[in-house]
Structure formats: C-alpha cells, structure tokens
Write a protein that holds these residues in place. Structure first.
Motif, short mmCIF file in Angstrom:
data_model
loop_
_atom_site.label_atom_id
_atom_site.label_comp_id
_atom_site.label_asym_id
_atom_site.label_seq_id
_atom_site.Cartn_x
_atom_site.Cartn_y
_atom_site.Cartn_z
N LEU A 106 74.97 -2.29 6.38
CA LEU A 106 74.24 -1.34 5.54
C LEU A 106 75.10 -0.13 5.21
CD1 LEU A 106 70.87 -1.48 7.50
CD2 LEU A 106 71.25 -2.36 5.18
N HIS A 107 74.79 0.51 4.10
CA HIS A 107 75.47 1.74 3.70
C HIS A 107 75.21 2.81 4.76
CE1 HIS A 107 76.19 5.45 1.36
NE2 HIS A 107 77.02 4.70 0.63
N LYS A 108 76.19 3.68 4.97
CA LYS A 108 76.09 4.68 6.03
C LYS A 108 74.90 5.61 5.87
CE LYS A 108 79.44 7.68 3.62
NZ LYS A 108 78.46 8.70 3.18
N ASP A 109 74.42 5.80 4.65
CA ASP A 109 73.30 6.71 4.41
C ASP A 109 71.99 5.98 4.15
OD1 ASP A 109 74.85 9.02 4.69
OD2 ASP A 109 75.41 9.03 2.57
N TRP A 110 71.89 4.72 4.59
CA TRP A 110 70.70 3.95 4.25
C TRP A 110 69.42 4.60 4.77
CZ3 TRP A 110 67.04 1.87 7.50
CH2 TRP A 110 67.37 1.77 8.86
N SER A 111 69.49 5.23 5.96
CA SER A 111 68.25 5.77 6.53
C SER A 111 67.74 6.98 5.76
CB SER A 111 68.43 6.12 8.01
OG SER A 111 69.32 7.19 8.18
N LYS A 112 68.60 7.59 4.93
CA LYS A 112 68.13 8.69 4.07
C LYS A 112 67.28 8.16 2.92
CE LYS A 112 71.98 11.87 4.91
NZ LYS A 112 73.08 12.66 4.29
N SER A 132 65.72 0.60 1.99
CA SER A 132 65.15 0.46 0.66
C SER A 132 65.60 -0.88 0.06
CB SER A 132 65.63 1.60 -0.24
OG SER A 132 67.02 1.49 -0.47
N VAL A 133 64.91 -1.30 -0.98
CA VAL A 133 65.30 -2.54 -1.65
C VAL A 133 66.76 -2.46 -2.10
CG1 VAL A 133 64.89 -4.01 -3.66
CG2 VAL A 133 62.95 -3.10 -2.37
N HIS A 212 67.65 17.16 8.56
CA HIS A 212 66.50 16.53 7.93
C HIS A 212 66.90 15.85 6.62
CE1 HIS A 212 64.60 19.29 10.73
NE2 HIS A 212 63.42 18.75 10.50
N CYS A 213 66.08 14.92 6.19
CA CYS A 213 66.28 14.31 4.89
C CYS A 213 64.93 14.21 4.18
CB CYS A 213 66.94 12.94 4.99
SG CYS A 213 65.82 11.61 5.47
N VAL A 214 64.97 14.03 2.88
CA VAL A 214 63.77 13.90 2.07
C VAL A 214 63.70 12.48 1.52
CG1 VAL A 214 62.53 14.72 0.04
CG2 VAL A 214 63.83 16.33 1.44
N THR A 215 62.58 11.82 1.74
CA THR A 215 62.37 10.49 1.19
C THR A 215 61.17 10.52 0.27
OG1 THR A 215 60.98 9.78 3.06
CG2 THR A 215 63.35 9.33 3.21
N ASP A 229 66.73 11.71 14.42
CA ASP A 229 66.44 11.40 15.82
C ASP A 229 67.72 10.83 16.44
OD1 ASP A 229 65.56 10.38 18.27
OD2 ASP A 229 63.57 9.90 17.48
N ALA A 230 68.41 11.66 17.21
CA ALA A 230 69.70 11.26 17.78
C ALA A 230 69.57 10.10 18.74
CB ALA A 230 70.34 12.45 18.49
N ARG A 231 68.40 9.92 19.35
CA ARG A 231 68.21 8.81 20.28
C ARG A 231 68.42 7.47 19.58
NH1 ARG A 231 62.23 9.36 21.96
NH2 ARG A 231 62.18 9.70 19.69
N TYR A 232 67.94 7.38 18.36
CA TYR A 232 67.96 6.11 17.64
C TYR A 232 68.96 6.07 16.50
CZ TYR A 232 63.39 5.96 19.98
OH TYR A 232 62.38 6.01 20.90
N GLY A 233 69.55 7.22 16.17
CA GLY A 233 70.46 7.25 15.04
C GLY A 233 69.76 7.01 13.72
N LEU A 234 68.53 7.55 13.59
CA LEU A 234 67.71 7.34 12.40
C LEU A 234 66.95 8.63 12.07
CD1 LEU A 234 66.08 3.94 13.39
CD2 LEU A 234 67.81 4.21 11.60
N TYR A 235 66.61 8.80 10.79
CA TYR A 235 65.63 9.81 10.44
C TYR A 235 64.27 9.22 10.77
CZ TYR A 235 69.34 12.36 8.11
OH TYR A 235 70.50 13.05 7.86
N ASN A 236 63.45 9.98 11.48
CA ASN A 236 62.26 9.38 12.05
C ASN A 236 61.01 10.23 11.80
OD1 ASN A 236 60.38 8.06 13.62
ND2 ASN A 236 61.36 8.48 15.57
N LYS A 237 60.73 11.18 12.67
CA LYS A 237 59.47 11.91 12.64
C LYS A 237 59.33 12.77 11.38
CE LYS A 237 57.95 10.74 16.81
NZ LYS A 237 56.71 9.96 17.02
#
Length: 293
Positions: A106-112, A132-133, A212-215, A229-237
């Motif tokens: 996946l692209h490095k910024d996929w979670s954004k 995302s698709v 933070h990021c905006v989706t 969320d540094a625990r999971y390496g994802l934008y989460n809450k």
C-alpha cells in the motif's frame, strides 16, 4: 446459511465482531478485494465475489507479545479458528484469511485516505478500517494478476479512475520501473472516462497535521478528524483538541479520543484548555462550517 460467493456488509461486520472479540481489540483492518465493502458496499458483484475476507486485528503485534501467546502468530490463529474448513466458515459460508500489515503493498499515506465502519459488538464498538478504493487499486495494480485485472476493470466501469493520479501513486509506492511500465500499459487499455471523485471540501476545521488527518465520508457526507495511533501505526480515534472532529453540511461535533462531548464540556477538557491558553489569538474554538462541493 447462504453459500453465495458474493460478499456483503453483513459478512464484513461478522469479521469485525469475530476478530474484535477474539483478539480483544476495537480496531480491525481489512485489505484485499473485499475492503471495498467498508466504503462501497454496493460495488459491482465481480468486485465483491470471493470466498474469503482478508483481515487482521490492529493489535496483532501486541497480542503476539503477550506471554500466553509466545511463539504464536495472529495470522495463524485466524487461519485455525476462522479460516477455510473452520466452524466459522461452515456456519457463515466464507472464511477469514489471516494477514498482517505487510500483506498488501500500500501507499505510505493510505491511512490518511482510509475508510471506516463502526460495528456494534458484544456491548462495545469495533471500528473496521480499510484502504480507500483508490489505494486498494494501487495495491492491485502493482501485483496485477488476472483476478486483479478483473477487479480493476469492473471498478473503472462504474467509478472511473483518474489514471494519471493512480500511476503517480504507484510510482511513489514501488521503485521498480518495470512494474510502473506494466501498470501504465494496463491503464492505457482502460477507456478514457470522466473520473469519479469523492466530495471535496474547500474549508476544514483547524487541526494539528503532525498528529491528525482529515478523512471524508462520501456516503455520509461528513468530515472526520482522526488522531495518529502509534500503537498500530494508523490514524484511528475521532479526535480534535483544536476544533470540531466531525463536520457535516448541517452540524459540527466535538470529540476527544473517540468520546463525544457537548461543546461546553469539550471546552473545559484539559487538552482544549491548554491549547486555548497557548493560542495567540484566543479563538482556537471558533470555526465556520466547511464548504462541500
């Protein structure tokens, strides 16, 4: 039990509940072809045709590190309990393919750009996150086996790709020039159509881009600010100490660490108070509603 090989959001929710309960997590990641169910559940049948859903608990590393799980891999645990020929598979007509964060390229910024779905599960909420698709298309373009070609072609027929942007994302994801050339050749075979675009926002609430990021949720017509969320390496809450964390065309809502607050209570939370005290203009809480187009 249905033996259909066409997956639905009902199947997706079962995955979220099953992995959330077994691994004691409130965040489950879905990748692969069926990730489309998170943000586009009515996608073409060909895109939703599969006997499996690729998924993993976001806390798989923490689970594997527990003394009681020494030597175990979360992916193998999933295969044993929810995989092919399991009682889960016999009961529900599909199985969970245990993967991890390295399975899909996946692209490095996929979670954004990720899409999210909340599922009620045994008295709590489990959030399912997926690429995302567009980001899943990048992953499939890099691999580009026959079933990927079918998935991509079907997607383009209904939600045409912005081909130049896809090629750019592929180039940023792999350094192998032969793969990029192969992707370009495939994209050139797809008919030129007006690209499908999710709603865009001209103005967004203030937030910290470092954390933070905006989706944007096209289905709900809403904007979400989520914290890293540094625990999971994802934008989460859903979270924003600088302003609203959820914004629709009609309203704005305030969250900290996934918890919703009335505006007056949000103003009095320590993180918000500290931010306001340090703000030079003293107006960190004042935001206009974003303009959707």
């Amino acid at each position: 039990m249905s033996r259909s090989s066409v997956r639905t959001q009902v199947d997706l929710d079962r995955v979220g509940r099953a992995l959330g309960e077994h691994f004691k997590t409130d965040l489950v990641v879905v990748v692969g072809s069926q990730s489309v169910l998170v943000g586009w559940p009515e996608a073409p049948v060909l895109m939703r045709t599969s006997n499996e859903i690729d998924a993993y608990p976001a806390n798989f590393k923490q689970w594997e590190a527990l003394p009681a799980n020494e030597g175990l891999e979360a992916s193998e645990e999933i295969a044993a309990i929810f995989g092919a020929l399991s009682s889960f598979s016999e009961t529900h007509g599909f199985y969970i393919d245990g993967v991890d964060s390295s399975t899909a390229v996946l692209h490095k910024d996929w979670s954004k750009r990720a899409v999210f779905r909340d599922v009620a599960s045994y008295g709590k909420t489990v959030t399912i996150i997926a690429p995302s698709v567009e980001d899943m298309a990048v992953s499939k373009l890099i691999r580009l086996v026959e079933k990927d070609r079918g998935w991509l072609t079907s997607c383009h027929e209904t939600r045409p790709f912005e081909k130049e942007n896809l090629l750019r994302l592929v180039s940023e994801t792999t350094e192998r020039s032969e793969i990029v050339a192969n992707v370009k050749s495939f994209l050139d075979t797809l008919p030129d159509k007006k690209p499908y675009r999710t709603p865009t926002i001209e103005e967004i609430p203030n937030h910290d881009p470092e954390t933070h990021c905006v989706t944007i949720s096209g289905r709900e017509g809403a904007l979400f600010v989520r914290a890293w969320d540094a625990r999971y390496g994802l934008y989460n809450k859903v979270d924003n100490h600088l302003g609203p964390a959820v914004v629709t065309k009609e309203d704005k809502l305030y969250f900290l660490d996934g918890k919703k607050y009335p505006y007056d209570e949000w103003l009095n939370q320590p993180r918000v108070v500290a931010t306001r005290e340090n703000a030079n203009d003293g107006q960190s809480e004042d935001f206009t509603l974003p303009k959707f187009r």
